[in-house]
Design a protein around this motif. Structure first.
Motif, PDB file in Angstrom:
ATOM      1  N   THR A   1       1.594   6.970   3.847  1.00  0.00           N
ATOM      2  CA  THR A   1       1.178   8.368   4.069  1.00  0.00           C
ATOM      3  C   THR A   1       2.005   8.941   5.196  1.00  0.00           C
TER       4      THR A   1
ATOM      5  N   THR B   1       0.966  -1.515   6.806  1.00  0.00           N
ATOM      6  CA  THR B   1      -0.118  -0.993   5.945  1.00  0.00           C
ATOM      7  C   THR B   1      -1.389  -0.807   6.772  1.00  0.00           C
TER       8      THR B   1
ATOM      9  N   ALA C   1      -9.972   1.912   3.350  1.00  0.00           N
ATOM     10  CA  ALA C   1      -9.184   2.705   4.281  1.00  0.00           C
ATOM     11  C   ALA C   1      -7.822   3.080   3.719  1.00  0.00           C
ATOM     12  N   SER C   2      -7.448   2.517   2.602  1.00  0.00           N
ATOM     13  CA  SER C   2      -6.099   2.750   2.092  1.00  0.00           C
ATOM     14  C   SER C   2      -6.064   3.911   1.098  1.00  0.00           C
ATOM     15  N   VAL C   3      -4.867   4.399   0.846  1.00  0.00           N
ATOM     16  CA  VAL C   3      -4.710   5.471  -0.134  1.00  0.00           C
ATOM     17  C   VAL C   3      -4.996   4.938  -1.542  1.00  0.00           C
ATOM     18  N   GLY C   4      -4.606   3.687  -1.772  1.00  0.00           N
ATOM     19  CA  GLY C   4      -4.902   3.074  -3.070  1.00  0.00           C
ATOM     20  C   GLY C   4      -6.402   3.039  -3.313  1.00  0.00           C
TER      21      GLY C   4
ATOM     22  N   ILE D   1       1.056  -2.668  -6.415  1.00  0.00           N
ATOM     23  CA  ILE D   1       0.231  -2.286  -5.273  1.00  0.00           C
ATOM     24  C   ILE D   1      -0.824  -3.365  -5.044  1.00  0.00           C
ATOM     25  N   GLU D   2      -1.111  -3.595  -3.809  1.00  0.00           N
ATOM     26  CA  GLU D   2      -2.116  -4.622  -3.497  1.00  0.00           C
ATOM     27  C   GLU D   2      -3.276  -4.089  -2.691  1.00  0.00           C
ATOM     28  N   ASP D   3      -3.000  -3.069  -1.943  1.00  0.00           N
ATOM     29  CA  ASP D   3      -4.019  -2.623  -0.984  1.00  0.00           C
ATOM     30  C   ASP D   3      -4.956  -1.596  -1.621  1.00  0.00           C
TER      31      ASP D   3
ATOM     32  N   ASN E   1      -3.339   2.641   7.562  1.00  0.00           N
ATOM     33  CA  ASN E   1      -4.753   2.786   7.199  1.00  0.00           C
ATOM     34  C   ASN E   1      -5.597   3.128   8.415  1.00  0.00           C
TER      35      ASN E   1
ATOM     36  N   ASN F   1      -5.186   6.714   9.309  1.00  0.00           N
ATOM     37  CA  ASN F   1      -5.931   7.570   8.376  1.00  0.00           C
ATOM     38  C   ASN F   1      -7.432   7.493   8.626  1.00  0.00           C
ATOM     39  N   LEU F   2      -7.894   6.316   8.949  1.00  0.00           N
ATOM     40  CA  LEU F   2      -9.327   6.151   9.220  1.00  0.00           C
ATOM     41  C   LEU F   2      -9.734   7.000  10.424  1.00  0.00           C
TER      42      LEU F   2
ATOM     43  N   TRP G   1     -15.220  -0.096   8.615  1.00  0.00           N
ATOM     44  CA  TRP G   1     -14.277   0.001   7.508  1.00  0.00           C
ATOM     45  C   TRP G   1     -13.063  -0.921   7.639  1.00  0.00           C
ATOM     46  N   MET G   2     -12.721  -1.268   8.871  1.00  0.00           N
ATOM     47  CA  MET G   2     -11.591  -2.199   9.051  1.00  0.00           C
ATOM     48  C   MET G   2     -11.982  -3.243  10.091  1.00  0.00           C
TER      49      MET G   2
ATOM     50  N   GLY H   1       0.829  -1.205   0.000  1.00  0.00           N
ATOM     51  CA  GLY H   1       0.000   0.000   0.000  1.00  0.00           C
ATOM     52  C   GLY H   1       0.852   1.238   0.000  1.00  0.00           C
ATOM     53  N   ILE H   2       0.220   2.366  -0.265  1.00  0.00           N
ATOM     54  CA  ILE H   2       0.961   3.631  -0.353  1.00  0.00           C
ATOM     55  C   ILE H   2       1.140   4.201   1.044  1.00  0.00           C
TER      56      ILE H   2
END
Lengths: 157, 615
Positions: free
Chosen positions: A33, A53, B44-47, B38-40, A57, A60-61, A107-108, A30-31
């Protein structure tokens, strides 16, 4: 006078080698942040670890408020409205816990929330702004992550 | 030859349209082609955020694509601008609320000239002129659109008589019964709404100058003129350079055709556009300068050529459009002058007033043809009252955009030119009735000229009998059709041939029943069948239908004989068509076939349907 150039001295345009970039065998997941330029995995810096990751996330959530996420109005824990009522609301913590738990379960859902702690980190005399440190302990059983802590800093009034 | 390529073929799906399907498709695509990057893509992820944004943009584009596509069709368009464009393209006029019309009854009291006279004083009979405005009890103005003449000069010799249409009642009487005045009443047609006059200044020349009228629901532009004496004519399109005007028909056939049609050039002209949302009307004047009008009525094509002194070649068409626009081709507009616009506006369902609702006079235009003394004229003027016996009709609220758009399919089928036979017939029948009324029209091909069409027409007189169309009607029709005719078409306007028939038949009637009554029923049915309004040009008569009709009358046992014969000229002081026709030789398979452009008529049904009863 004719000019002679040896092709051996001619360079290559960089874009010809884009497809030749060798990615590491570690798969980016994942990207990261805040967003930053990537050095190994393309444009953005990437997480290569699932636990990191999920941690990113989750942060951010919790820091996202209603209406901020395009297309998903109710995405986020929506803590911002609480930050302006800290001084007048006795049940700040219980309300924050409810909101965080609701957001995570929506969401998670794979994250198990364990503990929530809040403490005033900094309070400036003469100013009504305080810095609150929320410490959230969670686990992700499917990843084998236990008792991991996420620290969130909130400025409140 | 097979071309080898190293390029990877990637499958893309184009069926996704909404947010969810686009997101799902993008997700599949990313997982299929970028699993190593990228996988996610969880929410909730940026992707996931990027994925949502892409899907959101796709969803928006889909929405606007659907929306724009819908706006192309007037049935699905929702934006006023799109509906208005579709209406204009289809030629549907955008109108405001429609006015109502009512027949107003004007009452006046007129003294007698000499006590004891049984006539009112003819010198005191006024004419209420058009433009007089009456007001209803609800405040709605109604404008008189015709003159109401209480006295007329039938011989045009200065000798006036009381209008025979006027209703006369005894007015005031002395105690001894001597009549001192009469009440007279006459009807006149009024239209609701107000007339407004606006003046605008045209300073320097502006092509296609626009002027928006201040009032909404404009029904009619009454007149437009400028200080230089130019009249501006309303046209359907600025390319129309003539208009038609009715002029009083003074020829012998004026009883058949009230008006003649005159073509007048319209160099100063305008078109009218009504905004769908505001229902405000804008006039768009011509694109040419009035200064060029005097010496440049027809543009000189040589002036349009772009000079190319250094070139040995020329293109196919060298026209300078700007040059074209400064001619009067698209109409002229004045400059440095004041333009006055008079128009009528207002209407709606509320204008359909109930009987006896006209109560007062707001503006009285009155004149006395015989110039009586002022004090007596004032007496008559002050006695005028108005009312309406019947309710006003025709007032309608504005059609909504949706209602207007439903008219598009019907209007699209109509057109401003004659292409098919149906177009020609429709044009003939829809010619304004004051230019003459064609009763029946039919079309036949011209055997000698393939580009020519024969148009047979016939009229009716006041006795509902067929007559040859008056010449004025034919002239009017020629001018009227000419404006819709295609340049290479020719239309021969011919009189339909009227073939008068006489029907004789013999029936056997049940002797136990009343013969007279049965015969009357048969004759009644036949007279009804052969009514002139049921006859058409080129329509055959089917004899078996007539026989069958007789059989349907109860008591008829048999039809012994039936015979149609032609009758022409003057017979028993009855006037028939001069055309003779051999009925027997033109009867085929029990059908009497008329000649091309012929119409059958049983002119005097009482005399020409002859029955005989045998036992």
């Amino acid at each position: 006078m004719a000019t002679t150039i040896n092709f051996k001295s001619v360079g290559n345009v960089g874009r010809q080698y884009v497809s030749d970039i060798q990615f590491p065998t570690i798969t980016p997941i994942g990207i990261k942040t805040p967003l930053r330029l990537g050095k190994k995995h393309g444009i953005f810096d990437m997480h290569t670890n699932l636990a990191d990751t999920v941690h990113d996330n989750l942060r951010n959530l919790i820091l996202t408020n209603y209406g901020e996420r395009l297309g998903l109005y109710f995405f986020g824990a929506n803590l911002r409205p609480l930050t302006t009522e800290f001084s007048v609301q006795n049940n700040f913590d219980s309300e924050a816990v409810i909101r965080i738990k609701t957001a995570v379960s929506n969401w998670m859902p794979f994250v198990n929330l364990i503990d929530y702690t809040s403490e005033v980190e900094k309070f400036t005399t003469g100013s009504s702004v305080a810095l609150i440190k929320l410490t959230i302990t969670y686990a992700v059983p499917s990843l084998g992550v236990n008792d991991k802590q996420l620290i969130i800093n909130l400025h409140v009034l | 030859m097979t071309i080898k390529t190293n390029k990877e073929l990637r499958q893309r799906k184009y069926l996704a349209r909404d947010f969810d399907s686009l997101r799902s498709t993008l997700l599949d695509y990313a997982r299929q082609y970028y699993p190593d990057r990228i996988e996610d893509f969880s929410e909730a992820s940026v992707g996931g955020l990027f994925m949502d944004m892409a899907a959101y943009i796709g969803d928006n584009l889909s929405f606007y694509l659907d929306h724009l596509y819908g706006e192309l069709n007037p049935e699905t368009a929702v934006e006023n601008a799109s509906i208005e464009r579709a209406l204009r393209n289809a030629g549907v006029p955008i109108t405001g609320a429609a006015p109502s019309t009512v027949e107003a009854t004007i009452y006046i009291e007129v003294p007698v000239a000499v006590l004891g006279d049984d006539e009112p004083d003819l010198t005191l009979l006024p004419t209420i002129q058009e433009g007089t405005v009456f007001i209803s009890d609800s405040g709605i103005p109604f404008t008189l659109i015709e003159n109401i003449e209480f006295s007329i000069d039938p011989a045009d010799d200065g000798i006036y008589i009381l209008n025979p249409d006027a209703e006369k009642k005894i007015g005031r009487q002395k105690p001894d019964g001597t009549i001192t005045s009469y009440f007279l009443s006459l009807n006149g047609l009024c239209i609701s709404g107000r007339e407004t006059r606006e003046i605008t200044t045209f300073d320097s020349f502006v092509p296609f100058r626009r002027f928006s009228l201040s009032q909404t629901n404009v029904n009619e532009i009454v007149t437009v003129y400028d200080d230089l004496g130019n009249t501006y004519y309303e046209v359907g399109s600025l390319t129309h350079d003539v208009v038609y005007r009715n002029v009083l028909n003074t020829t012998d056939d004026s009883d058949q055709v009230k008006d003649g049609l005159r073509i007048i050039p319209a160099p100063y002209r305008f078109i009218k556009l009504t905004d769908l949302a505001t229902r405000k009307t804008t006039l768009i004047f011509g694109g040419g300068s009035a200064a060029a009008l005097e010496d440049d009525i027809i543009p000189d094509p040589s002036e349009f050529a772009i000079r190319m002194p250094y070139s040995k070649y020329i293109g196919r068409t060298m026209l300078n459009p700007q040059k074209l626009l400064t001619t009067t081709t698209l109409g002229a507009a004045g400059e440095n002058t004041n333009v006055t616009i008079v128009y009528r506006h207002g209407g709606g369902l509320s204008h359909n007033i109930a009987p006896n609702s006209l109560v007062s006079i707001s503006l009285l235009n009155i004149m006395f043809p015989l110039n009586p003394p002022n004090n007596q004229a004032n007496k008559v003027r002050n006695s005028i009252e108005v009312s309406n016996i019947f309710s006003a009709t025709g007032g309608e609220d504005s059609l909504t955009a949706r209602e207007l758009s439903t008219l598009i399919p019907a209007i699209k089928n109509s057109q401003e030119r004659i292409v098919s036979k149906e177009d020609l017939l429709a044009r003939v029948y829809t010619m304004p009735s004051n230019l003459g009324r064609v009763f029946r029209a039919a079309i036949a091909a011209n055997s000698t000229n393939p580009l020519s069409t024969q148009l047979f027409i016939i009229s009716r007189n006041s006795d509902q009998r067929l007559i040859t169309c008056p010449d004025t009607l034919k002239i009017n029709l020629r001018k009227y059709l000419n404006s819709y005719r295609m340049i290479s078409d020719a239309i021969d306007i011919l009189d339909a041939r009227v073939i008068n028939l006489r029907l004789k038949f013999t029936v056997i009637i049940d002797p136990t029943l009343n013969r007279t009554s049965i015969l009357a029923t048969i004759l009644n049915k036949l007279q009804n069948k052969f009514e002139v309004r049921k006859m058409y040009i080129d329509q055959p008569i089917i004899i078996s239908e007539v026989v069958n009709l007789i059989y349907t009358v109860q008591g008829v046992i048999a039809v012994d004989s039936i015979d149609f014969s032609n009758i022409s000229g003057i017979v028993n002081n009855l006037s028939y068509s001069d055309i003779t026709y051999d009925v027997k030789n033109n009867t085929k398979r029990q059908m009497i076939i008329p000649p091309s452009g012929g119409i059958f008529e049983i002119r005097y049904p009482v005399d020409d349907i002859i029955a005989k009863v045998v036992s």
